[in-house]
Design a protein around this motif. Sequence first.
Motif, PDB file in Angstrom:
ATOM      1  N   LYS A 252       6.074  -0.500   2.747  1.00 37.17           N
ATOM      2  CA  LYS A 252       6.251  -1.949   2.603  1.00 37.17           C
ATOM      3  C   LYS A 252       5.640  -2.470   1.311  1.00 37.17           C
ATOM      4  O   LYS A 252       6.084  -3.462   0.766  1.00 37.17           O
ATOM      5  CB  LYS A 252       5.622  -2.662   3.805  1.00 37.17           C
ATOM      6  CG  LYS A 252       5.860  -4.161   3.835  1.00 37.17           C
ATOM      7  CD  LYS A 252       5.326  -4.788   5.114  1.00 37.17           C
ATOM      8  CE  LYS A 252       5.633  -6.284   5.135  1.00 37.17           C
ATOM      9  NZ  LYS A 252       5.141  -6.932   6.368  1.00 37.17           N
ATOM     10  N   GLU A 253       4.626  -1.811   0.816  1.00 39.06           N
ATOM     11  CA  GLU A 253       3.853  -2.219  -0.362  1.00 39.06           C
ATOM     12  C   GLU A 253       3.240  -3.612  -0.163  1.00 39.06           C
ATOM     13  O   GLU A 253       3.791  -4.637  -0.576  1.00 39.06           O
ATOM     14  CB  GLU A 253       4.679  -2.149  -1.643  1.00 39.06           C
ATOM     15  CG  GLU A 253       5.037  -0.714  -2.026  1.00 39.06           C
ATOM     16  CD  GLU A 253       5.273  -0.533  -3.513  1.00 39.06           C
ATOM     17  OE1 GLU A 253       4.616   0.338  -4.110  1.00 39.06           O
ATOM     18  OE2 GLU A 253       6.112  -1.258  -4.069  1.00 39.06           O
ATOM     19  N   LEU A 254       2.081  -3.619   0.473  1.00 34.68           N
ATOM     20  CA  LEU A 254       1.355  -4.864   0.712  1.00 34.68           C
ATOM     21  C   LEU A 254       0.909  -5.465  -0.616  1.00 34.68           C
ATOM     22  O   LEU A 254       0.534  -4.748  -1.544  1.00 34.68           O
ATOM     23  CB  LEU A 254       0.143  -4.598   1.612  1.00 34.68           C
ATOM     24  CG  LEU A 254       0.453  -3.999   2.990  1.00 34.68           C
ATOM     25  CD1 LEU A 254      -0.829  -3.708   3.750  1.00 34.68           C
ATOM     26  CD2 LEU A 254       1.354  -4.927   3.802  1.00 34.68           C
ATOM     27  N   PRO A 255       0.905  -6.782  -0.732  1.00 32.27           N
ATOM     28  CA  PRO A 255       0.631  -7.433  -2.017  1.00 32.27           C
ATOM     29  C   PRO A 255      -0.856  -7.476  -2.375  1.00 32.27           C
ATOM     30  O   PRO A 255      -1.723  -7.278  -1.528  1.00 32.27           O
ATOM     31  CB  PRO A 255       1.171  -8.849  -1.800  1.00 32.27           C
ATOM     32  CG  PRO A 255       0.990  -9.073  -0.327  1.00 32.27           C
ATOM     33  CD  PRO A 255       1.269  -7.745   0.321  1.00 32.27           C
ATOM     34  N   PHE A 256      -1.111  -7.769  -3.648  1.00 30.43           N
ATOM     35  CA  PHE A 256      -2.472  -7.982  -4.141  1.00 30.43           C
ATOM     36  C   PHE A 256      -2.938  -9.373  -3.693  1.00 30.43           C
ATOM     37  O   PHE A 256      -2.136 -10.290  -3.529  1.00 30.43           O
ATOM     38  CB  PHE A 256      -2.507  -7.908  -5.667  1.00 30.43           C
ATOM     39  CG  PHE A 256      -2.412  -6.513  -6.226  1.00 30.43           C
ATOM     40  CD1 PHE A 256      -1.421  -5.635  -5.822  1.00 30.43           C
ATOM     41  CD2 PHE A 256      -3.313  -6.074  -7.182  1.00 30.43           C
ATOM     42  CE1 PHE A 256      -1.325  -4.355  -6.348  1.00 30.43           C
ATOM     43  CE2 PHE A 256      -3.232  -4.801  -7.725  1.00 30.43           C
ATOM     44  CZ  PHE A 256      -2.233  -3.939  -7.307  1.00 30.43           C
ATOM     45  N   GLY A 257      -4.253  -9.520  -3.540  1.00 33.98           N
ATOM     46  CA  GLY A 257      -4.768 -10.809  -3.099  1.00 33.98           C
ATOM     47  C   GLY A 257      -6.194 -11.052  -3.535  1.00 33.98           C
ATOM     48  O   GLY A 257      -6.882 -10.162  -4.051  1.00 33.98           O
ATOM     49  N   MET A 258      -6.645 -12.294  -3.342  1.00 28.65           N
ATOM     50  CA  MET A 258      -8.033 -12.688  -3.599  1.00 28.65           C
ATOM     51  C   MET A 258      -8.552 -13.417  -2.364  1.00 28.65           C
ATOM     52  O   MET A 258      -7.876 -14.313  -1.838  1.00 28.65           O
ATOM     53  CB  MET A 258      -8.125 -13.603  -4.818  1.00 28.65           C
ATOM     54  CG  MET A 258      -9.556 -14.044  -5.164  1.00 28.65           C
ATOM     55  SD  MET A 258      -9.606 -15.367  -6.407  1.00 28.65           S
ATOM     56  CE  MET A 258      -8.893 -14.540  -7.818  1.00 28.65           C
TER      57      MET A 258
END
Length: 730
Positions: free
Chosen positions: A580-586
């Motif tokens: 799925k490729e989980l997104p980058f986050g802060m």
Amino acid sequence: MKIIKAILNFFKKKPKSNPTNSVSKEPLLKTSREEFEGQLQVIEGALPNDLFGGFHVSYPVGSVNSGGLPFPEFKPDGKPNPEFGSPIMNGDGFIIQVDFDNPIGPQVKTKLMKTPCYYADEATKVGTKHHGLMGFHNMGITRMSMVLGGRNQLNTATQPVRFKNQTNGSMLATYDVGRPYVIDPKTLELVTPIGRASEWMTAQPPMVPWPFGLIQTSAHPVFDPITQELFTVNYSKNKKSYTYLEQSIHHLKHNREKFKSKLEELADRLVDHKSTDHVKSEVNHFFHNLNDHVEGKKHDPEEPKGDVFLNLLLWTGTGPLTQWTLSDQDGSKLAIYECMHQMGLTEDYLILTDCSFKFALDMLFDNPFPESKLIERLIRRLATVRMEPFTTTYIVKRKELTAGGGNATAYRLDKPIPLETIHYSCNYANPGGVITLLGIHNAATCIAEWVRTFDKRALDGNPVDPDYYSLFAVGSMDVSRIGKWKIDAENLKLLEDQSSVYWNAGNYEEENLGPNTWAISLYGYRGILSALEPVKEIKQMWFLTDGTVKNLLTKFVFNLYKDYEHRKISDDLILKLTEKELPFGMTRLNIDTMLPEEYFQFERNVFPRGVHFIPKKTPTPSVPEELDGYLVSPVQVGNSTTTPTAYSSEFWIFEAGSISKGPICKLTHPKIKFGFTLHTSWIPEINSSDQEFIISTKEDYQEVLKNLELGVDRKFLEEFFEQNVYPHFN
């Protein structure tokens, strides 16, 4: 031999073209080494008028041969480039400074970290008369010359310092394998190394007479703004971890081609053998009898061997280093099995740890023949081990450090922190002798592993996209954790019942993942690395997460960590979420409650590479000081409408207390080009360094050359330094 040639020819072939990744598309790791000064342009939003001071980011930018990143597959003459596929960590240090105080707008300046060994590398690079045996070569995660030694690349971090009797202060540039250097905040030029070369012990065997010795230290020394003291370490790993290093270096210097030929024959027989025990036995036998296998000048097994050591160093900005030799409470020497990448400091204690980052001599020297992928595969199969799933921790009581140095005790805790740790921070206050340590626990991860040119993806067994060669092989094998650990420093107890650990897999079935701990990279909080005021209590932390990436989870790493003992997420779910490729986050984490309070998710193909807190110039009375500021993040943006085939290198600014709203300003400059960045720092004013104690480069290395033994041609080396190194330093 036909099999060997076939395999080698396979690795020489260029990867097949991909219609979606045409030659006109810029590589993911495109990075420039160009030094320049200019003005950043606001491309979105508005720059806050109370943002001030100087922001810095450090990162590696390839070698003197590469012209930046990525490392080219072929040399200018069309021959295969042995640097191709080298890890990104192996590169000259580069610093970007953003000056927010300039009245005409934010100014940018960049600078290569040009240490004495940098100029030796320039003088011996490909195409020069000295290249041959003297030239430096990428050997795994470091760069070495069989005649000159190891490179100090200063590519990891900057640390602000201001010693007693200084008004302006300076910054340090740091690296895990080299002396830190003081740099001038105004010019970014190197001012002086910390300590003379003769004050540092080297980690290579005594029989190796290198002018640029391998100095193992911490990339994160600690500075106390109250006492204005800098602490760091100088250590070696247990010598058992590189038993055959001495004889390997000998044969590399004297019988290189024969050594390579014999090792490739061995690799051809063993690299795909089903039994690892058989492979280990055969390789051990090969190196044990290396003199018999390799014709030419023999290695003398009676040459002197070094000993394990760990020294604590103190510097106050002037004069020699103060040193203490450390032993544990039982009187035993401290054996470091991984590395000492990070240190911690409180008002009464120093914290030393065996960090989960294999940045040490046995990993540094992990491929003596970088041009041979066959040998590289064999060595990785044997040398790579899982990170220890815990953190051995030592406490040094500052009150026990005797003036002038000597011996001191590093007290081992009653039990290790029960998770692996790369980075951590401590509250400066330690009421009642209780330390609060905030640890970033990258579960089932080693950032010393990188994506090789022969790697396959764990997800489908397909070759890794060449865009990802050289990057850290940090595809998620479990969720990371953040631990708030309480340590009774006087009684040497880890207070697990008073400690807490946060982890969160997020809403991985939803488009918006929400707060999570998938592959935590870097973090920040108000006052981190301040040279002026300690952070008595860390109250809010912002951290970046890198989600899941198909091309960063290799089959090799998957097999290495599939049986991870602290697992929270199953192997099957790991593969599903990697697809799925989980997104980058802060995420913003409240340290008191250890619960997330805010989250921002980056768009696909947008990669935050760091985060740093900058306080507002004029405080806001209604806002707690730990939230009253901005976050600056270097961001690699790949979905630009103006440059759809290239990545834009930008600086995004967030309101620290409302990151969920997204960036309030975006800045860029056409000459800035980074594919990856490491640590950041900030200083409230950019002034010229007032560092008065300066070690002369010429005097420093004249002393080194004078003391080299074992038949070194001193006259030749002295002339080389006179012509190629000293002229670049005052």
